[in-house]
Design a protein around this motif. Sequence first.
Motif, PDB file in Angstrom:
ATOM      1  N   HIS A 181      44.058  27.988  46.785  1.00 19.42           N
ATOM      2  CA  HIS A 181      43.893  28.451  45.544  1.00 19.42           C
ATOM      3  C   HIS A 181      44.762  29.770  45.296  1.00 19.42           C
ATOM      4  N   LEU A 182      45.176  30.080  43.878  1.00 17.81           N
ATOM      5  CA  LEU A 182      45.878  31.391  43.949  1.00 17.81           C
ATOM      6  C   LEU A 182      45.025  32.678  44.764  1.00 17.81           C
ATOM      7  N   PHE A 183      43.853  32.297  44.345  1.00 21.38           N
ATOM      8  CA  PHE A 183      42.655  33.223  44.939  1.00 21.38           C
ATOM      9  C   PHE A 183      41.260  32.605  44.930  1.00 21.38           C
ATOM     10  N   LYS A 184      40.520  32.606  46.071  1.00 23.10           N
ATOM     11  CA  LYS A 184      39.401  32.559  46.137  1.00 23.10           C
ATOM     12  C   LYS A 184      38.627  33.424  47.082  1.00 23.10           C
ATOM     13  N   GLY A 185      37.716  33.894  46.771  1.00 24.10           N
ATOM     14  CA  GLY A 185      36.723  34.780  47.672  1.00 24.10           C
ATOM     15  C   GLY A 185      35.510  35.234  47.352  1.00 24.10           C
ATOM     16  N   ASP A 186      34.658  35.802  48.280  1.00 27.54           N
ATOM     17  CA  ASP A 186      33.250  36.125  47.927  1.00 27.54           C
ATOM     18  C   ASP A 186      33.430  37.696  47.710  1.00 27.54           C
ATOM     19  N   VAL A 187      33.509  37.953  46.368  1.00 31.95           N
ATOM     20  CA  VAL A 187      33.628  39.312  46.091  1.00 31.95           C
ATOM     21  C   VAL A 187      32.235  39.943  45.994  1.00 31.95           C
ATOM     22  N   ARG A 188      32.137  40.541  47.176  1.00 27.36           N
ATOM     23  CA  ARG A 188      30.590  41.509  47.391  1.00 27.36           C
ATOM     24  C   ARG A 188      30.377  42.725  46.310  1.00 27.36           C
ATOM     25  N   GLN A 189      31.269  43.291  45.894  1.00 26.92           N
ATOM     26  CA  GLN A 189      31.232  44.628  45.157  1.00 26.92           C
ATOM     27  C   GLN A 189      32.639  44.873  44.661  1.00 26.92           C
ATOM     28  N   MET A 190      32.673  45.139  43.405  1.00 26.16           N
ATOM     29  CA  MET A 190      33.933  45.557  42.763  1.00 26.16           C
ATOM     30  C   MET A 190      33.732  46.412  41.245  1.00 26.16           C
ATOM     31  N   SER A 191      34.226  47.533  41.401  1.00 22.87           N
ATOM     32  CA  SER A 191      34.232  48.547  40.290  1.00 22.87           C
ATOM     33  C   SER A 191      35.375  49.483  39.776  1.00 22.87           C
ATOM     34  N   LEU A 192      35.354  49.672  38.429  1.00 21.70           N
ATOM     35  CA  LEU A 192      36.514  50.131  38.007  1.00 21.70           C
ATOM     36  C   LEU A 192      36.279  51.046  36.580  1.00 21.70           C
ATOM     37  N   ALA A 205      30.634  38.047  42.681  1.00 21.63           N
ATOM     38  CA  ALA A 205      30.587  36.697  42.448  1.00 21.63           C
ATOM     39  C   ALA A 205      31.287  36.067  43.602  1.00 21.63           C
ATOM     40  N   ILE A 206      31.105  34.799  43.659  1.00 18.06           N
ATOM     41  CA  ILE A 206      32.152  33.779  44.521  1.00 18.06           C
ATOM     42  C   ILE A 206      33.310  33.319  43.319  1.00 18.06           C
ATOM     43  N   THR A 207      34.528  34.092  43.589  1.00 14.32           N
ATOM     44  CA  THR A 207      35.316  33.765  42.462  1.00 14.32           C
ATOM     45  C   THR A 207      36.665  33.081  42.913  1.00 14.32           C
ATOM     46  N   THR A 208      37.046  32.285  42.019  1.00 13.37           N
ATOM     47  CA  THR A 208      38.386  31.212  42.198  1.00 13.37           C
ATOM     48  C   THR A 208      39.264  31.590  40.921  1.00 13.37           C
ATOM     49  N   VAL A 209      40.410  31.579  41.546  1.00 10.12           N
ATOM     50  CA  VAL A 209      41.458  31.586  40.321  1.00 10.12           C
ATOM     51  C   VAL A 209      42.461  30.631  40.796  1.00 10.12           C
ATOM     52  N   ASP A 210      42.916  29.631  39.764  1.00  8.04           N
ATOM     53  CA  ASP A 210      43.775  28.811  40.028  1.00  8.04           C
ATOM     54  C   ASP A 210      44.874  28.606  38.574  1.00  8.04           C
ATOM     55  N   THR A 211      45.564  27.709  38.632  1.00  4.91           N
ATOM     56  CA  THR A 211      46.687  27.895  37.519  1.00  4.91           C
ATOM     57  C   THR A 211      46.287  27.343  36.245  1.00  4.91           C
ATOM     58  N   ASN A 212      44.898  26.707  36.442  1.00  7.60           N
ATOM     59  CA  ASN A 212      44.242  26.346  34.842  1.00  7.60           C
ATOM     60  C   ASN A 212      42.741  26.599  34.972  1.00  7.60           C
ATOM     61  N   GLN A 213      42.302  27.612  35.729  1.00  6.78           N
ATOM     62  CA  GLN A 213      40.891  27.927  35.455  1.00  6.78           C
ATOM     63  C   GLN A 213      40.581  29.362  36.183  1.00  6.78           C
ATOM     64  N   ILE A 214      39.667  30.020  35.759  1.00  5.23           N
ATOM     65  CA  ILE A 214      38.903  31.121  36.335  1.00  5.23           C
ATOM     66  C   ILE A 214      37.540  30.780  36.382  1.00  5.23           C
ATOM     67  N   LEU A 215      37.052  30.909  37.694  1.00 12.65           N
ATOM     68  CA  LEU A 215      35.582  30.558  37.946  1.00 12.65           C
ATOM     69  C   LEU A 215      34.743  31.642  38.716  1.00 12.65           C
TER      70      LEU A 215
END
Length: 360
Positions: A181-192, A205-215
Amino acid sequence: MLSVLLLVLQFKPVQTWMAQKAAAYFSKKLKTEVYIASLDVRPFNSVVLENFYVLDHQHDTLARMPKLTLRLSGFSIFSSISDRKLDFSLIELDNGSFYLKKLADKKSNLDFIIDYFKSPDTVKKKSKPWTMVFKRVVVKDFHFRYKNLLRDTVISNRINFNDLDVRRFTVDIRNMDLKNHLFKGDVRQMSLMEKSGFRLDNYRAITTVDTNQILAQNLAILTPHSHLKDYFRMRFKSFDDVNDFEDKVLLDAGFKSSHISSADIAYFTSTLGKSRFDLGVDGRIKGLVKNLRATDLTVTAGKATYVKGNFILKGLPDWENTFMELNFDQIATDKTDLDYIYNRFAGTSNRHVPAVVGKF
């Protein structure tokens, strides 16, 4: 002689000297300034890079890394190289920054580096690609800026995607996959925090980024005003479709025990005007922004208002010209609550729904 050389190369001052020589070489080749203060390599174990920065051709700091730590797991000079595999148990960046600009010629201030390292168009025998395993990636207190110099729009009190300024970006990712994937990972914590005032206290979230979707699966989002749970998906043909979000991005969201506040939505759109609302949401919403369908959706508002059913909303984000089709399974409210909700959505303080509503 070789053993003496290998021994000398294990000392941090020697490693730093070699790193600074490499920085000077790339400074000349890239026609900019590349600097490294120190390098500490523990063979087959870890790499620590301190006070690294590179300037762009406009003499702004493109990237800065006060401290970057890489830790390897199970590295073998024989099997790891022959198998072309690197297993990173930890990548950690402290207090870094990155300033990306879209320039007047429609290129970015990063392109000169990408072009330098781009492979030449010569026919080469294909070799086995390297496999990178990222068990944990941690970024602390990162500062990211993006400036589109082709647009000079000034926006206040909401996010300007042509002039982003994100501070205090902190993230902890496990099992990151950049191969499939362009990116896939188990994001345990994110802040900004963004300069507009928008604050994300936590994203998980378990986050997936591809050329046709963000999940985002097993989703949990927390801001000062809202909290969302369950999952969220955006589908599109290409990332360019995001510039026409209302008409080209297909949304699919599931909510469980969630709370949505207009105070957060207002950072992303100018169409709310004076409307204010705080809604409890359970159910599923799908479709384009301009044509949303909700199934088995439960919405709570005010002190006593409860609505459950299927809904169709056409016309968003233009609230004043949005058409709503409702199919209620259950509804409960009272006139006092409706007056309160009506004034919140209208941005007024003294309006009332018709008295006849109180008889139902």
